[in-house]
Scaffold this motif. Structure first.
Motif, short mmCIF file in Angstrom:
data_model
loop_
_atom_site.label_atom_id
_atom_site.label_comp_id
_atom_site.label_asym_id
_atom_site.label_seq_id
_atom_site.Cartn_x
_atom_site.Cartn_y
_atom_site.Cartn_z
N GLY A 1 42.24 35.60 35.23
CA GLY A 1 41.44 35.75 36.45
C GLY A 1 40.35 36.78 36.26
N ARG A 2 40.15 37.56 37.31
CA ARG A 2 39.14 38.61 37.26
C ARG A 2 39.54 39.74 38.21
NH1 ARG A 2 36.65 33.98 39.15
NH2 ARG A 2 35.47 33.86 37.24
N THR A 3 39.04 40.92 37.89
CA THR A 3 39.24 42.08 38.74
C THR A 3 37.97 42.27 39.56
OG1 THR A 3 40.66 43.12 37.09
CG2 THR A 3 39.73 44.55 38.77
N LEU A 4 38.15 42.58 40.83
CA LEU A 4 37.02 42.85 41.71
C LEU A 4 37.16 44.27 42.24
CD1 LEU A 4 34.55 42.01 43.42
CD2 LEU A 4 36.16 41.14 45.13
N GLU A 5 36.18 45.10 41.93
CA GLU A 5 36.12 46.48 42.44
C GLU A 5 35.02 46.52 43.49
OE1 GLU A 5 38.02 49.12 41.43
OE2 GLU A 5 39.08 47.96 39.88
N LEU A 6 35.35 47.03 44.67
CA LEU A 6 34.37 47.15 45.75
C LEU A 6 34.19 48.62 46.07
CD1 LEU A 6 36.61 44.68 46.59
CD2 LEU A 6 34.74 44.20 48.11
N HIS A 7 32.94 49.07 46.16
CA HIS A 7 32.62 50.47 46.46
C HIS A 7 31.65 50.51 47.63
CE1 HIS A 7 34.42 51.94 42.72
NE2 HIS A 7 33.96 50.82 42.20
N LEU B 1 32.62 42.63 39.20
CA LEU B 1 33.56 41.62 38.74
C LEU B 1 33.72 41.72 37.23
CD1 LEU B 1 32.08 38.83 40.92
CD2 LEU B 1 34.53 39.30 40.87
N SER B 2 34.96 41.67 36.77
CA SER B 2 35.20 41.67 35.32
C SER B 2 36.40 40.79 35.00
CB SER B 2 35.40 43.09 34.80
OG SER B 2 36.39 43.76 35.52
N PRO B 3 36.28 39.98 33.94
CA PRO B 3 37.38 39.11 33.53
C PRO B 3 38.63 39.93 33.18
CG PRO B 3 35.37 38.59 32.33
CD PRO B 3 35.13 39.86 33.05
N LYS B 4 39.77 39.40 33.58
CA LYS B 4 41.05 40.04 33.24
C LYS B 4 42.11 38.94 33.17
CE LYS B 4 44.30 43.62 34.44
NZ LYS B 4 44.67 44.67 35.37
N MET C 1 41.29 58.55 57.15
CA MET C 1 40.54 58.58 55.90
C MET C 1 39.60 57.37 55.82
SD MET C 1 42.08 58.88 52.11
CE MET C 1 41.17 58.25 50.76
N THR C 2 38.41 57.59 55.34
CA THR C 2 37.42 56.53 55.21
C THR C 2 37.66 55.74 53.94
OG1 THR C 2 35.84 57.94 56.33
CG2 THR C 2 34.96 56.07 55.17
N GLN C 3 37.61 54.43 54.06
CA GLN C 3 37.80 53.55 52.92
C GLN C 3 36.52 53.52 52.09
OE1 GLN C 3 40.74 51.58 52.47
NE2 GLN C 3 39.93 51.08 50.47
N THR C 4 36.57 54.00 50.85
CA THR C 4 35.37 54.01 50.01
C THR C 4 35.47 53.06 48.83
OG1 THR C 4 36.23 55.84 48.69
CG2 THR C 4 34.81 56.40 50.57
N GLN C 5 36.69 52.63 48.51
CA GLN C 5 36.88 51.79 47.34
C GLN C 5 38.06 50.85 47.58
OE1 GLN C 5 36.72 54.04 43.74
NE2 GLN C 5 38.16 52.69 42.73
N LEU C 6 37.95 49.67 47.02
CA LEU C 6 39.01 48.67 47.12
C LEU C 6 39.03 47.91 45.81
CD1 LEU C 6 41.08 47.26 49.04
CD2 LEU C 6 39.19 45.84 49.84
N SER C 7 40.21 47.64 45.29
CA SER C 7 40.35 46.91 44.04
C SER C 7 41.27 45.71 44.28
CB SER C 7 40.94 47.84 42.97
OG SER C 7 41.03 47.16 41.75
N LEU C 8 40.85 44.54 43.80
CA LEU C 8 41.61 43.31 43.98
C LEU C 8 41.68 42.54 42.66
CD1 LEU C 8 39.76 42.07 47.18
CD2 LEU C 8 42.00 43.16 47.15
N PHE C 9 42.77 41.81 42.47
CA PHE C 9 42.85 40.88 41.35
C PHE C 9 42.69 39.48 41.91
CE2 PHE C 9 45.08 37.97 38.50
CZ PHE C 9 44.35 38.20 37.34
N LEU C 10 41.77 38.71 41.36
CA LEU C 10 41.50 37.34 41.80
C LEU C 10 42.01 36.40 40.72
CD1 LEU C 10 37.85 38.03 42.99
CD2 LEU C 10 39.94 38.11 44.36
N HIS C 11 43.00 35.60 41.07
CA HIS C 11 43.66 34.73 40.10
C HIS C 11 42.78 33.58 39.60
CE1 HIS C 11 47.27 36.91 40.53
NE2 HIS C 11 47.59 36.47 41.73
N ASP C 12 41.92 33.07 40.51
CA ASP C 12 41.14 31.89 40.14
C ASP C 12 39.89 31.77 41.00
OD1 ASP C 12 42.14 31.12 42.64
OD2 ASP C 12 43.63 29.75 41.80
N GLU C 13 39.17 30.68 40.81
CA GLU C 13 37.92 30.46 41.55
C GLU C 13 38.18 30.40 43.06
OE1 GLU C 13 34.52 27.00 41.94
OE2 GLU C 13 35.46 27.30 40.00
N ALA C 14 39.26 29.76 43.47
CA ALA C 14 39.56 29.66 44.90
C ALA C 14 39.77 31.04 45.53
CB ALA C 14 40.81 28.79 45.12
#
Length: 163
Positions: free
Chosen positions: A140-146, A134-137, A1-14
């Motif tokens: 941290g922030r949520t990062l959605e990649l498409h 990128l959206s605040p959550k 299956m081809t990867q079309t989307q990825l979602s990550l939670f980023l805790h901080d700036e680092a």
């Protein structure tokens, strides 16, 4: 299956910089990345990570008034010979202005072009290989990649495996 989307939670700036570094590594051969999100969401911070993957150690500012900040990595740096262009179209009044600045020359297929506020350049920008949102959550922030291309699909697959 081809990867079309990825979602990550980023805790901080680092964490945001670290994901940017991974993204820069998987997009080292060039491409187009669109960055979306509200003011202060972390778009420039993520770009700092991408540039760090090529060996950049200086400050990274959003080119809000100049529209584009070029980075040319010489042979003695990690990203030997690669060009990265960081665009910030927030203050763009009319997308047609991009035509006057020679926008097509930047998107030559070899350079890595990172575009903040791509909606402001609609109709004059190529299709993105990857669109990041990128959206605040919480703290941290949520990062959605498409993925928007075969190159984008391959990059997301590598990010997911190494991520």
């Amino acid at each position: 299956m081809t990867q079309t989307q990825l979602s990550l939670f980023l805790h901080d700036e680092a964490a945001t910089v670290a994901v940017g570094q991974k993204l820069g590594t998987v997009m080292a051969e060039g491409g187009v990345i669109f960055l979306t999100g509200t003011l202060g969401a972390g778009k420039t911070t993520l770009t700092r990570g991408v540039l760090k993957s090529f060996g950049h150690t200086g400050a990274v500012k959003s080119p809000t008034y100049t529209l584009v900040e070029p980075y040319d990595f010489s042979a003695d740096q990690q990203g030997a010979g690669q060009k990265v262009y960081h665009f910030d179209l927030y203050r763009l009044a009319d997308p047609e202005e991009l035509e006057y600045m020679g926008i097509r020359e930047y998107f030559d297929g070899r350079a890595l072009c990172i575009v903040e506020w791509p909606n402001k350049g609609e109709g004059f920008l190529p299709v993105a290989d990857i669109t990041l949102s990128l959206s605040p959550k919480n703290e941290g922030r949520t990062l959605e990649l498409h993925a928007g291309s075969a190159k984008g699909h391959a990059a997301l697959k590598k990010l997911n495996v190494s991520g």
